[in-house]
Design a protein around this motif. Sequence first.
Motif, PDB file in Angstrom:
ATOM      1  N   SER A   1       6.164   1.211   0.491  1.00 36.72           N
ATOM      2  CA  SER A   1       5.523   0.017  -0.080  1.00 36.72           C
ATOM      3  C   SER A   1       6.290  -1.200   0.399  1.00 36.72           C
ATOM      4  CB  SER A   1       5.538   0.061  -1.609  1.00 36.72           C
ATOM      5  OG  SER A   1       6.858  -0.131  -2.094  1.00 36.72           O
ATOM      6  N   SER A   2       5.812  -2.389   0.030  1.00 32.16           N
ATOM      7  CA  SER A   2       6.506  -3.612   0.432  1.00 32.16           C
ATOM      8  C   SER A   2       6.504  -4.643  -0.682  1.00 32.16           C
ATOM      9  CB  SER A   2       5.836  -4.220   1.664  1.00 32.16           C
ATOM     10  OG  SER A   2       6.341  -5.533   1.879  1.00 32.16           O
ATOM     11  N   ASP A   3       7.692  -5.210  -0.930  1.00 33.87           N
ATOM     12  CA  ASP A   3       7.800  -6.260  -1.943  1.00 33.87           C
ATOM     13  C   ASP A   3       7.069  -7.529  -1.528  1.00 33.87           C
ATOM     14  OD1 ASP A   3       9.261  -4.635  -3.529  1.00 33.87           O
ATOM     15  OD2 ASP A   3      11.178  -5.654  -3.242  1.00 33.87           O
ATOM     16  N   TYR A   4       6.990  -7.803  -0.228  1.00 32.87           N
ATOM     17  CA  TYR A   4       6.274  -8.999   0.226  1.00 32.87           C
ATOM     18  C   TYR A   4       4.792  -8.908  -0.133  1.00 32.87           C
ATOM     19  CZ  TYR A   4      10.047 -11.220   2.817  1.00 32.87           C
ATOM     20  OH  TYR A   4      11.201 -11.866   3.163  1.00 32.87           O
ATOM     21  N   LEU A   5       4.271  -7.685  -0.125  1.00 33.53           N
ATOM     22  CA  LEU A   5       2.879  -7.502  -0.493  1.00 33.53           C
ATOM     23  C   LEU A   5       2.714  -7.677  -2.006  1.00 33.53           C
ATOM     24  CD1 LEU A   5       0.767  -6.710   1.623  1.00 33.53           C
ATOM     25  CD2 LEU A   5       0.734  -4.443   0.615  1.00 33.53           C
TER      26      LEU A   5
ATOM     27  N   ALA B   1       8.053  18.459  -1.954  1.00 31.18           N
ATOM     28  CA  ALA B   1       8.241  17.016  -2.097  1.00 31.18           C
ATOM     29  C   ALA B   1       6.907  16.346  -2.363  1.00 31.18           C
ATOM     30  CB  ALA B   1       8.873  16.436  -0.831  1.00 31.18           C
ATOM     31  N   LEU B   2       6.968  15.242  -3.109  1.00 36.38           N
ATOM     32  CA  LEU B   2       5.773  14.424  -3.325  1.00 36.38           C
ATOM     33  C   LEU B   2       6.028  13.056  -2.707  1.00 36.38           C
ATOM     34  CD1 LEU B   2       3.547  14.169  -6.468  1.00 36.38           C
ATOM     35  CD2 LEU B   2       4.118  12.138  -5.149  1.00 36.38           C
ATOM     36  N   VAL B   3       5.079  12.607  -1.899  1.00 35.36           N
ATOM     37  CA  VAL B   3       5.212  11.339  -1.182  1.00 35.36           C
ATOM     38  C   VAL B   3       4.042  10.445  -1.555  1.00 35.36           C
ATOM     39  CG1 VAL B   3       5.132  10.298   1.109  1.00 35.36           C
ATOM     40  CG2 VAL B   3       6.478  12.365   0.728  1.00 35.36           C
ATOM     41  N   TYR B   4       4.334   9.182  -1.840  1.00 32.66           N
ATOM     42  CA  TYR B   4       3.233   8.280  -2.190  1.00 32.66           C
ATOM     43  C   TYR B   4       3.437   6.915  -1.553  1.00 32.66           C
ATOM     44  CZ  TYR B   4       6.556   6.732  -5.836  1.00 32.66           C
ATOM     45  OH  TYR B   4       7.671   6.275  -6.513  1.00 32.66           O
ATOM     46  N   GLY B   5       2.319   6.239  -1.334  1.00 37.55           N
ATOM     47  CA  GLY B   5       2.345   4.875  -0.815  1.00 37.55           C
ATOM     48  C   GLY B   5       1.389   4.047  -1.627  1.00 37.55           C
ATOM     49  N   PHE B   6       1.705   2.757  -1.778  1.00 37.40           N
ATOM     50  CA  PHE B   6       0.796   1.901  -2.540  1.00 37.40           C
ATOM     51  C   PHE B   6       0.924   0.476  -2.039  1.00 37.40           C
ATOM     52  CE2 PHE B   6       4.856   1.851  -4.681  1.00 37.40           C
ATOM     53  CZ  PHE B   6       5.030   0.535  -5.081  1.00 37.40           C
ATOM     54  N   GLY B   7      -0.134  -0.287  -2.192  1.00 34.59           N
ATOM     55  CA  GLY B   7      -0.068  -1.686  -1.779  1.00 34.59           C
ATOM     56  C   GLY B   7      -1.260  -2.457  -2.288  1.00 34.59           C
ATOM     57  N   LYS B   8      -0.948  -3.630  -2.845  1.00 38.09           N
ATOM     58  CA  LYS B   8      -2.014  -4.497  -3.338  1.00 38.09           C
ATOM     59  C   LYS B   8      -2.166  -5.649  -2.351  1.00 38.09           C
ATOM     60  CE  LYS B   8      -3.546  -6.990  -7.363  1.00 38.09           C
ATOM     61  NZ  LYS B   8      -3.445  -7.241  -8.792  1.00 38.09           N
ATOM     62  N   SER B   9      -2.913  -5.388  -1.281  1.00 31.06           N
ATOM     63  CA  SER B   9      -3.070  -6.367  -0.200  1.00 31.06           C
ATOM     64  C   SER B   9      -3.749  -7.643  -0.686  1.00 31.06           C
ATOM     65  CB  SER B   9      -3.917  -5.759   0.917  1.00 31.06           C
ATOM     66  OG  SER B   9      -3.389  -4.526   1.326  1.00 31.06           O
ATOM     67  N   SER B  10      -4.576  -7.526  -1.719  1.00 30.45           N
ATOM     68  CA  SER B  10      -5.392  -8.669  -2.143  1.00 30.45           C
ATOM     69  C   SER B  10      -4.604  -9.688  -2.952  1.00 30.45           C
ATOM     70  CB  SER B  10      -6.582  -8.175  -2.974  1.00 30.45           C
ATOM     71  OG  SER B  10      -6.135  -7.690  -4.242  1.00 30.45           O
ATOM     72  N   ALA B  11      -3.358  -9.385  -3.318  1.00 29.69           N
ATOM     73  CA  ALA B  11      -2.583 -10.314  -4.160  1.00 29.69           C
ATOM     74  C   ALA B  11      -2.254 -11.604  -3.424  1.00 29.69           C
ATOM     75  CB  ALA B  11      -1.306  -9.638  -4.657  1.00 29.69           C
ATOM     76  N   GLY B  12      -2.069 -11.526  -2.108  1.00 27.14           N
ATOM     77  CA  GLY B  12      -1.775 -12.718  -1.316  1.00 27.14           C
ATOM     78  C   GLY B  12      -2.756 -12.810  -0.163  1.00 27.14           C
ATOM     79  N   LEU B  13      -2.414 -13.610   0.843  1.00 30.46           N
ATOM     80  CA  LEU B  13      -3.257 -13.701   2.043  1.00 30.46           C
ATOM     81  C   LEU B  13      -2.640 -12.751   3.070  1.00 30.46           C
ATOM     82  CD1 LEU B  13      -5.601 -14.995   3.500  1.00 30.46           C
ATOM     83  CD2 LEU B  13      -4.183 -16.996   3.942  1.00 30.46           C
ATOM     84  N   LEU B  14      -3.224 -11.555   3.171  1.00 27.66           N
ATOM     85  CA  LEU B  14      -2.565 -10.457   3.882  1.00 27.66           C
ATOM     86  C   LEU B  14      -2.155 -10.806   5.312  1.00 27.66           C
ATOM     87  CD1 LEU B  14      -1.638  -7.510   3.931  1.00 27.66           C
ATOM     88  CD2 LEU B  14      -3.921  -6.888   4.711  1.00 27.66           C
TER      89      LEU B  14
END
Lengths: 333, 355
Positions: free
Chosen positions: B52-56, B104-117
Amino acid sequence: MTATSDTTPSRVLSAPLQVAFDYTRSTGLVLGAFMTGLRERRILAARTSDGRVVVPPVEYDPVTHAAVSADDLVEVGATGTVVTWTWVSEPVPGQPLDEPFAFALVTLDGATAPMLHAVKADGPQSLQTGMQVSAVWSDQPQGHITDIQYFEPTGEARGGSPAAASAGSPDAPEGVTQVITPVELDYIYEASPEESAFFRAIAEGRLVGQRCPKCQKVYIPPRGACPVDGVPTAEEVELPDSGIVTTFCIVNVPFLGQKIKPPYVSAYILLEGADIAFLHLILGIPADEVRMGMKVRAVWKPREEWGTTVENISHFEPTGEPDADYESYRAHL
Amino acid sequence: MRDVAVVGFAQRQMSHFDGSPTMVELLVPLFAELWEQTGWSKDDIGFWCSGSSDYLAGRSFSFVSAVDAIGTLPPVNESHVEMDAAWALYEAWVKIQTGEVDAALVYGFGKSSAGLLRRVLALQLDPYVLTPLWPDTVSIAALQARLGLEAGRWSEEDLAAVVAGSRSAATANPYALLSGETSVDKLLAEPMFSDPLRKHDCAPVTDGAAAIVIAAGDRARSVCERPAWITGYEHRTDGQNLSLRDLSRAPSVAGAASRLDLAGVDVAELHAPFSHQELLLREELGLDDSVSVNPSGGPLAGNPMFSAGLIRIGEAARRIQDGTAGKVLAHATSGPALQQNLLCVMSGTSTGGGN
């Protein structure tokens, strides 16, 4: 951030959030020389071991990985050839132009590798791969990549010609050693449904947490999932506005934006019936008399000042009741 | 090498997720879906890794808050990458190879719509000479697209055909944002957005999350009838200096592919967020027309940041698990204009490497 109501009804609260920071970066020798050159309206390139002339100059050779010396940079022209381009129909804040423009890879005269920059033109019909473009310089170059405002089709270029100042002249300023790049990012921050319920309740003077269906622990503010069990927390629990100080610190250090004169106390407060403490202020008692286990109650701001924010509670103050036993809160430390 | 297989996969994609950027509310039901698929609980997982990314997210340490979705008492063995979760899965695969854990469990997430991607992503560029100009990701991809167009490696019709193929394939994908029948002519009649790219050449801004469970040997066999065995896993990166890259190529893709046996691949899920990149990737990978590319619709149908690469692996694995493919390839990318690339080959038969 404070959460404020959106104009349209939604299951969650949202608020604009701006993250802004001026990134201050040391340039190092090679980029420092490049930036110093820009300040003098000169463009410096690196010559790599495989014979390429690269702008902006690289700090390490792409083939041998040896450090590039700032003394070996070579000057290239401020005009060049477009290698590829795109028309930016909807510019975003911070880009070189706020009207539609082109981004292009431009190989400057004397260079062999292209650099990315903006090209100002009337429209995409005025752009063509292979066309000649010239740098348009800022009126007051600072030693920053934006000293080149943009490129223009050659023949239209305006702006200053290379400045007369040269290194070694008695009044030449020091070389550029750092660049500052302001970054501003705008978001719409949405709270989770559980946080939204918390903020909507506190706007009415109520404190609402949630209980984990598995371990029965009560979290305030609610978190959406029990961090112990990883299950959704659904049952709402209303809590009183009184509790105890579990642990605290005395703030003695002044900092930018500080609202209260030090020394004052920032404490973890465990509300009666809650299983997790949250941070708030303790006032109404000299800082050096605050104790672990001290019983406190919320002091609310006047009702007309309330919003969907924890700042509705101005601070906590002692109730005067006897302190709680250490054993009663040790599990929460 | 230990035999390791994908045994569980869950995903969500949407144009706007109305919830917190840590996406805990979305991850909890995703994990629940994986427990249902495998019959396992969090106690069966030896290692957790996220991308994931904090900037997102617009907030710091968002991945730490997301850990709430796991339930971390007793403490868990956990890690994070600031990349697509396909790389988190690579870390988990290595972790299993060490013998320290079996699942193992691997996950990814991202809220692209929060900013101007496309603007936020300018922060992945060189901070001295590129980020101050805010070159958005769409513009950089368009520079790449034109290089190929003018070199005659693809045409505008080719790009539109990729989009039409994606929309058509996506009709069978319940998670797709964009799907339906269209035509090359119809698509070419649309206006330019970032000339030479039209909006439909660019993956839609997508919020979402995905999660995958991988396990070794008999652990995998015990919960999955037809595990998707990972028979090859490689990743490479090209340099971050755009001046030094030949943007019309992705040597890191060819480099990773050179270490893998791609013969006999039936299905390839390619993480190409722009239409021309699917063509570029096919070239670099040497895929011929016998390979079914992006039967899910691919990223042009939905591209949740930081999980779209993991979704490619999940979608490809699904074809092994449902018996429609014997050997599959999944690709993931990060960075501007296909800078970083990862390839994962999966098969219905294990390599016999053991538990």
